[in-house]
Scaffold this active site. Structure first.
Site, mmCIF file in Angstrom:
data_model
loop_
_atom_site.group_PDB
_atom_site.id
_atom_site.type_symbol
_atom_site.label_atom_id
_atom_site.label_comp_id
_atom_site.label_asym_id
_atom_site.label_seq_id
_atom_site.Cartn_x
_atom_site.Cartn_y
_atom_site.Cartn_z
ATOM 1 N N ILE A 51 1.949 12.817 3.013
ATOM 2 C CA ILE A 51 1.720 12.174 1.717
ATOM 3 C C ILE A 51 0.339 11.501 1.741
ATOM 4 O O ILE A 51 -0.075 10.943 2.774
ATOM 5 C CB ILE A 51 2.817 11.108 1.432
ATOM 6 C CG1 ILE A 51 4.236 11.706 1.578
ATOM 7 C CG2 ILE A 51 2.628 10.486 0.048
ATOM 8 C CD1 ILE A 51 4.636 12.772 0.599
ATOM 9 N N TYR A 80 7.033 7.480 17.219
ATOM 10 C CA TYR A 80 7.194 7.556 15.754
ATOM 11 C C TYR A 80 8.376 8.467 15.412
ATOM 12 O O TYR A 80 9.256 8.097 14.613
ATOM 13 C CB TYR A 80 5.899 8.093 15.126
ATOM 14 C CG TYR A 80 5.933 8.167 13.618
ATOM 15 C CD1 TYR A 80 5.718 7.035 12.838
ATOM 16 C CD2 TYR A 80 6.180 9.369 12.963
ATOM 17 C CE1 TYR A 80 5.752 7.096 11.456
ATOM 18 C CE2 TYR A 80 6.210 9.446 11.581
ATOM 19 C CZ TYR A 80 5.999 8.311 10.825
ATOM 20 O OH TYR A 80 6.028 8.381 9.446
ATOM 21 N N ARG A 88 0.836 -1.206 0.000
ATOM 22 C CA ARG A 88 0.000 0.000 0.000
ATOM 23 C C ARG A 88 0.875 1.263 0.000
ATOM 24 O O ARG A 88 2.076 1.199 0.244
ATOM 25 C CB ARG A 88 -0.907 0.015 1.241
ATOM 26 C CG ARG A 88 -1.923 -1.099 1.272
ATOM 27 C CD ARG A 88 -2.841 -1.032 2.488
ATOM 28 N NE ARG A 88 -2.136 -1.309 3.719
ATOM 29 C CZ ARG A 88 -1.910 -0.408 4.678
ATOM 30 N NH1 ARG A 88 -2.346 0.827 4.544
ATOM 31 N NH2 ARG A 88 -1.262 -0.748 5.781
HETATM 32 P P1 NAP Z 1 0.751 2.777 4.596
HETATM 33 O O1 NAP Z 1 -0.036 3.258 3.436
HETATM 34 O O2 NAP Z 1 0.060 2.629 5.910
HETATM 35 O O3 NAP Z 1 1.485 1.406 4.190
HETATM 36 C C1 NAP Z 1 2.349 0.808 5.109
HETATM 37 C C2 NAP Z 1 2.977 -0.416 4.472
HETATM 38 O O4 NAP Z 1 3.889 -0.998 5.431
HETATM 39 C C3 NAP Z 1 1.982 -1.474 4.104
HETATM 40 O O5 NAP Z 1 2.371 -2.068 2.893
HETATM 41 C C4 NAP Z 1 2.089 -2.476 5.261
HETATM 42 O O6 NAP Z 1 1.763 -3.814 4.899
HETATM 43 C C5 NAP Z 1 3.570 -2.386 5.568
HETATM 44 N N1 NAP Z 1 3.896 -2.854 6.916
HETATM 45 C C6 NAP Z 1 3.530 -2.295 8.096
HETATM 46 N N2 NAP Z 1 3.981 -3.026 9.125
HETATM 47 C C7 NAP Z 1 4.637 -4.081 8.584
HETATM 48 C C8 NAP Z 1 5.326 -5.198 9.127
HETATM 49 N N3 NAP Z 1 5.418 -5.386 10.457
HETATM 50 N N4 NAP Z 1 5.869 -6.103 8.282
HETATM 51 C C9 NAP Z 1 5.781 -5.922 6.952
HETATM 52 N N5 NAP Z 1 5.163 -4.886 6.364
HETATM 53 C C10 NAP Z 1 4.583 -3.976 7.182
HETATM 54 O O7 NAP Z 1 1.970 3.777 4.904
HETATM 55 P P2 NAP Z 1 2.669 4.883 3.973
HETATM 56 O O8 NAP Z 1 2.022 6.176 4.242
HETATM 57 O O9 NAP Z 1 2.805 4.394 2.576
HETATM 58 O O10 NAP Z 1 4.100 4.937 4.666
HETATM 59 C C11 NAP Z 1 5.226 4.269 4.136
HETATM 60 C C12 NAP Z 1 6.456 4.775 4.862
HETATM 61 O O11 NAP Z 1 6.567 6.183 4.678
HETATM 62 C C13 NAP Z 1 6.384 4.542 6.383
HETATM 63 O O12 NAP Z 1 7.660 4.195 6.871
HETATM 64 C C14 NAP Z 1 5.987 5.899 6.908
HETATM 65 O O13 NAP Z 1 6.392 6.103 8.236
HETATM 66 C C15 NAP Z 1 6.684 6.817 5.933
HETATM 67 N N6 NAP Z 1 6.088 8.163 5.849
HETATM 68 C C16 NAP Z 1 4.795 8.328 5.466
HETATM 69 C C17 NAP Z 1 4.265 9.615 5.420
HETATM 70 C C18 NAP Z 1 2.855 9.877 5.010
HETATM 71 O O14 NAP Z 1 2.405 11.028 5.164
HETATM 72 N N7 NAP Z 1 2.124 8.929 4.481
HETATM 73 C C19 NAP Z 1 5.065 10.710 5.775
HETATM 74 C C20 NAP Z 1 6.372 10.493 6.179
HETATM 75 C C21 NAP Z 1 6.887 9.210 6.199
HETATM 76 P P3 NAP Z 1 0.262 -4.428 5.163
HETATM 77 O O15 NAP Z 1 -0.693 -3.458 4.551
HETATM 78 O O16 NAP Z 1 0.285 -5.731 4.484
HETATM 79 O O17 NAP Z 1 0.109 -4.519 6.647
#
Ligand code: NAP
Length: 237
Positions: free
Chosen positions: A178, A145, A10
């Site tokens: 994001i 976090y 995702r």
């Molecule tokens: P997201 O949409 O919630 O997706 C998170 C992904 O991580 C999913 O594919 C999930 O897999 C996987 N995941 C979570 N825990 C896991 C585990 N224990 N083992 C394996 N896979 C795991 O998050 P996102 O917004 O794309 O964020 C991605 C990265 O960017 C994260 O590190 C986040 O902290 C960072 N980030 C995001 C933002 C933002 O605004 N979105 C901003 C700054 C940084 P499942 O769905 O299969 O559980």
């Protein structure tokens, strides 16, 4: 190139899987529980899906070995899997702390340790950590976090020095807000406030982060290592 992306089912990770696959690279991704999302992604891109909870050491190591075996080595590792949680500092339980630290920080250690051995043996590789602007400036009510993401900076600097002589670059991308599931729980008002605080006046798209990851993986970035690069519309200046 052979690319491994954690948290690929995702959000930002998924955008990376789609982006790298569309450029003709061989891609494997790790996910934890979003089976349907992972299935649709493999059908769409041909990428290899590996189901594992990488917050757990043995499970993460097994997933890394599976990726090396299925891809025949890993040229680029994108440590992206992560979770967030909003809580008052005094309400964060030991389990909350461990869960966020293990998912956001320890998973990157477990996976990078195994993949770097493969890269060192071939004297080349790219490791990218997905941090967060909150690791730079700190987020109120997200102490665990913010701490997990700040620690990725230290891992980046340390590994860049240690792995540079083996031809491996190590960099950290720090996204701002994001448009992914991670922010779906935020109210419209909070999202509007975040946009207002962002000089570019909007939130970012997962594909914009994927494009930066692709740049850092390309020949164009061959002399860039040990860098933390923000992609936040200017929020954390
Ligand atoms: P997201 O949409 O919630 O997706 C998170 C992904 O991580 C999913 O594919 C999930 O897999 C996987 N995941 C979570 N825990 C896991 C585990 N224990 N083992 C394996 N896979 C795991 O998050 P996102 O917004 O794309 O964020 C991605 C990265 O960017 C994260 O590190 C986040 O902290 C960072 N980030 C995001 C933002 C933002 O605004 N979105 C901003 C700054 C940084 P499942 O769905 O299969 O559980």
């Amino acid at each position: 190139m052979k690319i491994l992306i954690t948290g690929g089912s995702r959000g930002i990770g998924r955008a990376c899987v789609e982006y790298f696959s569309s450029l003709g690279h061989s891609v494997a991704f790790i996910y934890k529980s979003s089976f349907e999302d992972a299935k649709s992604l493999t059908e769409k891109t041909g990428a290899v899906a590996i189901c594992a909870d990488i917050s757990n050491g043995p499970s993460a190591s097994a997933a890394a070995f599976a990726a090396i075996s299925k891809l025949g080595g890993v040229d680029v590792l994108i440590n992206n899997a992560g979770i967030s949680q909003i809580k008052l500092f005094s309400d964060i339980t030991d389990d909350d702390w461990q869960s966020v630290i293990n998912t956001n920080l320890s998973s990157s250690f477990y996976i990078s340790r195994e993949i770097s051995k493969d890269m060192i043996s071939r004297k080349s590789g790219r490791i990218i950590f997905i941090g967060s602007m909150w690791g730079k400036v700190g987020a109120s009510c997200e102490a665990h976090y913010s701490a997990s993401k700040a620690a990725l900076r230290g891992l980046t600097f340390s590994l860049a020095k240690e792995l540079g002589p083996s031809g491996i670059t190590v960099n950290c991308i720090e996204p701002g807000v994001i448009a992914t599931d991670m922010n779906f729980s935020l109210s419209e008002d909070v999202l509007r406030e975040l946009c207002d605080e962002t000089p570019l006046g909007r939130i970012g798209e997962p594909t914009e982060v994927a494009a930066l990851a692709e740049f850092l993986s390309s020949e164009k970035a061959s002399f860039i290592t040990g860098q933390v690069i923000g992609i936040d519309g200017g929020f954390a200046i």
